[in-house]
Scaffold this motif. Structure first.
Motif, PDB file in Angstrom:
ATOM      1  N   LEU A 238       0.827  -1.203   0.000  1.00  0.00           N
ATOM      2  CA  LEU A 238       0.000   0.000   0.000  1.00  0.00           C
ATOM      3  C   LEU A 238       0.869   1.264   0.000  1.00  0.00           C
ATOM      4  O   LEU A 238       0.613   2.218  -0.751  1.00  0.00           O
ATOM      5  N   THR A 239       1.885   1.283   0.837  1.00  0.00           N
ATOM      6  CA  THR A 239       2.784   2.439   0.900  1.00  0.00           C
ATOM      7  C   THR A 239       3.530   2.633  -0.407  1.00  0.00           C
ATOM      8  O   THR A 239       3.703   3.765  -0.890  1.00  0.00           O
ATOM      9  N   ASP A 240       3.966   1.541  -1.002  1.00  0.00           N
ATOM     10  CA  ASP A 240       4.690   1.614  -2.263  1.00  0.00           C
ATOM     11  C   ASP A 240       3.802   2.195  -3.360  1.00  0.00           C
ATOM     12  O   ASP A 240       4.242   3.035  -4.156  1.00  0.00           O
ATOM     13  N   GLY A 241       2.535   1.774  -3.412  1.00  0.00           N
ATOM     14  CA  GLY A 241       1.621   2.311  -4.407  1.00  0.00           C
ATOM     15  C   GLY A 241       1.362   3.799  -4.213  1.00  0.00           C
ATOM     16  O   GLY A 241       1.237   4.550  -5.189  1.00  0.00           O
ATOM     17  N   ARG A 242       1.290   4.228  -2.960  1.00  0.00           N
ATOM     18  CA  ARG A 242       1.074   5.658  -2.698  1.00  0.00           C
ATOM     19  C   ARG A 242       2.285   6.477  -3.109  1.00  0.00           C
ATOM     20  O   ARG A 242       2.145   7.551  -3.705  1.00  0.00           O
ATOM     21  N   GLU A 243       3.496   5.978  -2.808  1.00  0.00           N
ATOM     22  CA  GLU A 243       4.702   6.756  -3.090  1.00  0.00           C
ATOM     23  C   GLU A 243       4.969   6.898  -4.578  1.00  0.00           C
ATOM     24  O   GLU A 243       5.532   7.916  -5.013  1.00  0.00           O
ATOM     25  N   VAL A 244       4.587   5.906  -5.371  1.00  0.00           N
ATOM     26  CA  VAL A 244       4.805   5.985  -6.829  1.00  0.00           C
ATOM     27  C   VAL A 244       3.543   6.439  -7.554  1.00  0.00           C
ATOM     28  O   VAL A 244       3.491   6.401  -8.784  1.00  0.00           O
ATOM     29  N   VAL A 250      -2.409   0.229  -5.047  1.00  0.00           N
ATOM     30  CA  VAL A 250      -3.123   0.400  -3.782  1.00  0.00           C
ATOM     31  C   VAL A 250      -4.402  -0.426  -3.777  1.00  0.00           C
ATOM     32  O   VAL A 250      -4.705  -1.123  -2.793  1.00  0.00           O
ATOM     33  N   LEU A 251      -5.153  -0.378  -4.873  1.00  0.00           N
ATOM     34  CA  LEU A 251      -6.413  -1.109  -4.936  1.00  0.00           C
ATOM     35  C   LEU A 251      -6.183  -2.618  -4.949  1.00  0.00           C
ATOM     36  O   LEU A 251      -6.935  -3.374  -4.324  1.00  0.00           O
ATOM     37  N   VAL A 252      -5.147  -3.077  -5.634  1.00  0.00           N
ATOM     38  CA  VAL A 252      -4.833  -4.513  -5.631  1.00  0.00           C
ATOM     39  C   VAL A 252      -4.458  -4.968  -4.226  1.00  0.00           C
ATOM     40  O   VAL A 252      -4.873  -6.051  -3.769  1.00  0.00           O
ATOM     41  N   ALA A 253      -3.697  -4.139  -3.506  1.00  0.00           N
ATOM     42  CA  ALA A 253      -3.341  -4.483  -2.124  1.00  0.00           C
ATOM     43  C   ALA A 253      -4.589  -4.565  -1.250  1.00  0.00           C
ATOM     44  O   ALA A 253      -4.712  -5.465  -0.397  1.00  0.00           O
ATOM     45  N   ILE A 254      -5.529  -3.635  -1.444  1.00  0.00           N
ATOM     46  CA  ILE A 254      -6.779  -3.665  -0.678  1.00  0.00           C
ATOM     47  C   ILE A 254      -7.581  -4.925  -1.006  1.00  0.00           C
ATOM     48  O   ILE A 254      -8.147  -5.575  -0.114  1.00  0.00           O
ATOM     49  N   ILE A 255      -7.638  -5.277  -2.291  1.00  0.00           N
ATOM     50  CA  ILE A 255      -8.375  -6.481  -2.703  1.00  0.00           C
ATOM     51  C   ILE A 255      -7.745  -7.732  -2.108  1.00  0.00           C
ATOM     52  O   ILE A 255      -8.438  -8.628  -1.613  1.00  0.00           O
ATOM     53  N   VAL A 256      -6.414  -7.799  -2.141  1.00  0.00           N
ATOM     54  CA  VAL A 256      -5.719  -8.961  -1.559  1.00  0.00           C
ATOM     55  C   VAL A 256      -5.971  -9.030  -0.061  1.00  0.00           C
ATOM     56  O   VAL A 256      -6.205 -10.119   0.501  1.00  0.00           O
TER      57      VAL A 256
END
Length: 286
Positions: A238-244, A250-256
């Motif tokens: 999630l943090t990685d998706g926000r930083e880039v 972010v959405l894939v991390a939430i789904i997982v």
């Protein structure tokens, strides 16, 4: 008098047999209805995904803010060939360790407080005060005490999982019918026998409710811990998706995260159904 007793005994056996037959029939019906229940459970996500796909493709929703579900699927496939399983394994290991520690401590203290009024007087006020402290409030102190390694993360998860299990177990023990305890005492059952034959069966539904709530809280806490200090895990993703600036990550991390939470909850729910299948309870109108 003996003939009347025989008749009453026969009627009781017949009633018990009918009750057993009813439970078997209900269990068989529930097995047949499971595929239909799964289809019903998939209906709402399917409608939401179709609506999002159409909204993005038609330009109603900006694609850079909300990627289409089809694009999320390709992102998921891309991650599945790379680091996704490593992130899932890291988060799952932390959740299971923290949840196991927190649940075991909750069962010990919950049984102690539920069975002993003296223990309640000593322990309950402090636990109620600590329960009011948000989980994130522990993070700075845990980082100072334990550093940024696994110990601080597992401790935070254990704290989060502790209180739902503890509260539900205490409530389950305290809601045991007093007449059952008195009857057990009249028949000369020891304290250990009372716990094994009366308190444990009566408190099991509350305990499983607490375990499922505690497991859900454990997944919440692992994300909070990994957002602050981690190099692996779903929270790190999630943090990685926000930083880039990649909302698809972010959405894939939430789904997982949602899928892992649902999977582990389903395992507990199945265990609950197997452990409590002796109950004849209302399962909801068709």
């Amino acid at each position: 008098m003996s003939g009347q007793a025989i008749i009453l005994g026969a009627e009781g056996a017949k009633a018990a047999d009918l009750s057993s037959t009813s439970r078997v029939r209900t269990f068989a019906i529930s097995l047949r209805s499971q595929p239909l229940a799964w289809l019903r459970g998939l209906a709402l996500p399917a409608v939401v995904l179709a609506g999002l796909e159409a909204s993005v493709r038609l330009g109603w929703v900006p694609a850079h803010l909300m990627p289409a579900p089809s694009d999320l699927f390709y992102t998921l496939l891309e991650l599945a060939d790379g680091p996704l399983w490593r992130h899932i394994a890291a988060s799952a290991k932390r959740v299971f360790a923290g949840f196991g520690i927190g649940a075991m401590l909750a069962i010990v203290f919950g049984a102690l407080v539920g069975l002993s009024k003296v223990a309640e007087d000593y322990i309950e006020p402090s636990f109620q005060a600590l329960r009011a402290v948000p989980g994130l409030a522990w993070v700075p102190l845990l980082l100072i005490w334990l550093g940024i390694d696994e110990t601080s993360k597992i401790t935070l998860i254990a704290i989060g999982a502790f209180f739902p299990v503890y509260l539900n177990l205490v409530a389950g023990i305290r809601n045991v019918d007093r007449k059952l305890v008195e009857v057990g005492s009249m028949y000369g059952l020891s304290q250990l026998a009372l716990v094994r034959r009366i308190f444990i069966p009566a408190a099991k539904p509350y305990l499983f409710t607490g375990l499922r709530s505690g497991l859900s809280m454990a997944w919440l806490c692992v994300v909070a811990a990994e957002l602050l200090a981690a190099t692996q895990g779903i929270g790190y993703l999630l943090t990685d998706g926000r930083e880039v600036s990649r909302p698809d990550l972010v959405l894939v991390a939430i789904i997982v995260l949602a899928a892992m939470g649902k999977l582990t909850d389903s395992v507990l729910k199945y265990w609950e159904a197997r452990s409590l299948q002796w109950r004849d309870v209302f399962a909801g109108a068709a």
